[in-house]
Design a protein around this motif. Structure first.
Motif, PDB file in Angstrom:
ATOM      1  N   UNK A   1       0.795  -1.215   0.000  1.00 54.49           N
ATOM      2  CA  UNK A   1       0.000   0.000   0.000  1.00 54.49           C
ATOM      3  C   UNK A   1       0.831   1.271   0.000  1.00 54.49           C
ATOM      4  N   UNK A   2       2.154   1.142   0.167  1.00 54.83           N
ATOM      5  CA  UNK A   2       3.035   2.310   0.163  1.00 54.83           C
ATOM      6  C   UNK A   2       3.961   2.259  -1.049  1.00 54.83           C
ATOM      7  N   UNK A   3       4.348   3.443  -1.546  1.00 55.08           N
ATOM      8  CA  UNK A   3       5.273   3.480  -2.682  1.00 55.08           C
ATOM      9  C   UNK A   3       6.639   2.897  -2.313  1.00 55.08           C
ATOM     10  N   UNK A   4       7.399   2.525  -3.332  1.00 55.27           N
ATOM     11  CA  UNK A   4       8.714   1.931  -3.091  1.00 55.27           C
ATOM     12  C   UNK A   4       9.859   2.826  -3.574  1.00 55.27           C
ATOM     13  N   UNK A   5       9.560   4.111  -3.786  1.00 50.30           N
ATOM     14  CA  UNK A   5      10.620   5.074  -4.099  1.00 50.30           C
ATOM     15  C   UNK A   5      10.518   6.252  -3.144  1.00 50.30           C
ATOM     16  N   UNK A   6      11.663   6.871  -2.870  1.00 45.78           N
ATOM     17  CA  UNK A   6      11.712   8.007  -1.953  1.00 45.78           C
ATOM     18  C   UNK A   6      10.791   9.132  -2.433  1.00 45.78           C
ATOM     19  N   UNK A   7      10.878   9.462  -3.702  1.00 46.04           N
ATOM     20  CA  UNK A   7      10.079  10.568  -4.235  1.00 46.04           C
ATOM     21  C   UNK A   7       8.583  10.293  -4.095  1.00 46.04           C
ATOM     22  N   UNK A   8       8.164   9.076  -4.408  1.00 44.08           N
ATOM     23  CA  UNK A   8       6.741   8.733  -4.323  1.00 44.08           C
ATOM     24  C   UNK A   8       6.251   8.733  -2.874  1.00 44.08           C
ATOM     25  N   UNK A   9       7.105   8.306  -1.937  1.00 43.97           N
ATOM     26  CA  UNK A   9       6.727   8.359  -0.515  1.00 43.97           C
ATOM     27  C   UNK A   9       6.529   9.807  -0.099  1.00 43.97           C
ATOM     28  N   UNK A  10       7.441  10.693  -0.510  1.00 48.08           N
ATOM     29  CA  UNK A  10       7.304  12.116  -0.170  1.00 48.08           C
ATOM     30  C   UNK A  10       6.014  12.707  -0.727  1.00 48.08           C
ATOM     31  N   UNK A  11       5.666  12.333  -1.954  1.00 54.41           N
ATOM     32  CA  UNK A  11       4.430  12.832  -2.564  1.00 54.41           C
ATOM     33  C   UNK A  11       3.216  12.342  -1.775  1.00 54.41           C
ATOM     34  N   UNK A  12       3.190  11.039  -1.441  1.00 55.36           N
ATOM     35  CA  UNK A  12       2.068  10.486  -0.686  1.00 55.36           C
ATOM     36  C   UNK A  12       1.963  11.117   0.692  1.00 55.36           C
ATOM     37  N   UNK A  13       3.103  11.285   1.361  1.00 59.73           N
ATOM     38  CA  UNK A  13       3.108  11.861   2.705  1.00 59.73           C
ATOM     39  C   UNK A  13       2.560  13.291   2.683  1.00 59.73           C
ATOM     40  N   UNK A  14       2.954  14.060   1.693  1.00 62.33           N
ATOM     41  CA  UNK A  14       2.465  15.437   1.577  1.00 62.33           C
ATOM     42  C   UNK A  14       0.967  15.448   1.268  1.00 62.33           C
ATOM     43  N   UNK A  15       0.559  14.601   0.328  1.00 61.81           N
ATOM     44  CA  UNK A  15      -0.847  14.537  -0.085  1.00 61.81           C
ATOM     45  C   UNK A  15      -1.758  14.115   1.068  1.00 61.81           C
ATOM     46  N   UNK A  16      -1.289  13.116   1.859  1.00 55.00           N
ATOM     47  CA  UNK A  16      -2.114  12.574   2.932  1.00 55.00           C
ATOM     48  C   UNK A  16      -1.893  13.260   4.280  1.00 55.00           C
ATOM     49  N   UNK A  17      -0.981  14.221   4.331  1.00 56.19           N
ATOM     50  CA  UNK A  17      -0.763  14.988   5.557  1.00 56.19           C
ATOM     51  C   UNK A  17      -0.128  14.198   6.692  1.00 56.19           C
ATOM     52  N   UNK A  18       0.865  13.358   6.394  1.00 56.28           N
ATOM     53  CA  UNK A  18       1.541  12.590   7.437  1.00 56.28           C
ATOM     54  C   UNK A  18       2.273  13.523   8.390  1.00 56.28           C
ATOM     55  N   UNK A  19       2.307  13.150   9.652  1.00 55.01           N
ATOM     56  CA  UNK A  19       3.074  13.905  10.641  1.00 55.01           C
ATOM     57  C   UNK A  19       4.555  13.681  10.382  1.00 55.01           C
ATOM     58  N   UNK A  20       5.356  14.736  10.608  1.00 60.95           N
ATOM     59  CA  UNK A  20       6.792  14.600  10.401  1.00 60.95           C
ATOM     60  C   UNK A  20       7.541  15.567  11.321  1.00 60.95           C
ATOM     61  N   UNK A  21       8.822  15.305  11.464  1.00 59.41           N
ATOM     62  CA  UNK A  21       9.727  16.206  12.159  1.00 59.41           C
ATOM     63  C   UNK A  21      10.880  16.483  11.219  1.00 59.41           C
ATOM     64  N   UNK A  22      11.432  17.684  11.320  1.00 56.47           N
ATOM     65  CA  UNK A  22      12.582  18.020  10.499  1.00 56.47           C
ATOM     66  C   UNK A  22      13.849  17.611  11.232  1.00 56.47           C
ATOM     67  N   UNK A  23      14.770  17.008  10.497  1.00 58.01           N
ATOM     68  CA  UNK A  23      16.063  16.607  11.052  1.00 58.01           C
ATOM     69  C   UNK A  23      17.156  17.259  10.222  1.00 58.01           C
ATOM     70  N   UNK A  24      18.088  17.897  10.898  1.00 58.51           N
ATOM     71  CA  UNK A  24      19.193  18.544  10.209  1.00 58.51           C
ATOM     72  C   UNK A  24      20.445  17.711  10.391  1.00 58.51           C
ATOM     73  N   UNK A  25      21.143  17.491   9.317  1.00 61.72           N
ATOM     74  CA  UNK A  25      22.372  16.697   9.368  1.00 61.72           C
ATOM     75  C   UNK A  25      23.230  17.010   8.168  1.00 61.72           C
ATOM     76  N   UNK A  26      24.192  16.135   7.922  1.00 58.38           N
ATOM     77  CA  UNK A  26      25.053  16.318   6.765  1.00 58.38           C
ATOM     78  C   UNK A  26      24.184  16.261   5.520  1.00 58.38           C
ATOM     79  N   UNK A  27      24.307  17.236   4.680  1.00 59.94           N
ATOM     80  CA  UNK A  27      23.513  17.271   3.457  1.00 59.94           C
ATOM     81  C   UNK A  27      22.262  18.118   3.579  1.00 59.94           C
TER      82      UNK A  27
END
Length: 140
Positions: free
Chosen positions: A17-43
């Motif tokens: 039921x979930x995408x298998x690529x990073x980009x598609x997961x990001x799109x789904x998460x944004x579309x469905x309003x998933x909760x997230x936290x920002x993490x700062x690191x290398x890059x």
């Protein structure tokens, strides 16, 4: 404590039921309003998501939430059907292995170990117990 996952980590889990690529997961998460936290690191800064409960195995869902719809069948290439009995066996086997050895599998490796065990159970022609023993012996 709840584990936060990057989009790449979620994609690598190959959860039905979930995408298998990073980009598609990001799109789904944004579309469905998933909760997230920002993490700062290398890059730079990245989002770490809380995986919605409907994608978690029933044993990890909050008991107050609505029960997940039952899923029947085994994993078939190109489908999202899961043999829940074999998945539960794989999770319980890993839990038992940790308890009997008073050891913990690294939290980042645990989903991969459960996945390998589950896939082995689905493909094995012998008993589930024999299949579990083979894989868990490989863990040490």
């Amino acid at each position: 404590m709840e584990k936060l996952l990057s989009a790449s980590e979620i994609a690598a889990l190959k959860i039905p039921g979930l995408p298998t690529t990073r980009a598609a997961v990001n799109v789904m998460a944004k579309r469905d309003g998933w909760e997230f936290e920002l993490a700062t690191g290398i890059g730079g800064t990245r989002r770490l998501y809380r995986l919605p409960a409907k994608y978690l195995p029933p044993s990890t869902q909050d008991s107050q939430q609505r029960p997940a719809a039952p899923v029947v069948g085994t994993i078939v290439r190109g489908s999202s059907q899961v043999d829940m009995h074999k998945l539960e066996l794989a999770i319980k086997a890993v839990d038992t292995w940790e308890q009997t050895r008073d050891a913990k599998i690294d939290a980042d490796r645990r989903p991969a170990v459960i996945t390998v065990l589950y896939e082995f159970l689905v493909k094995s022609e012998g008993s589930d117990d024999a299949a579990i023993d083979v894989v868990l012996r490989a863990l040490g």
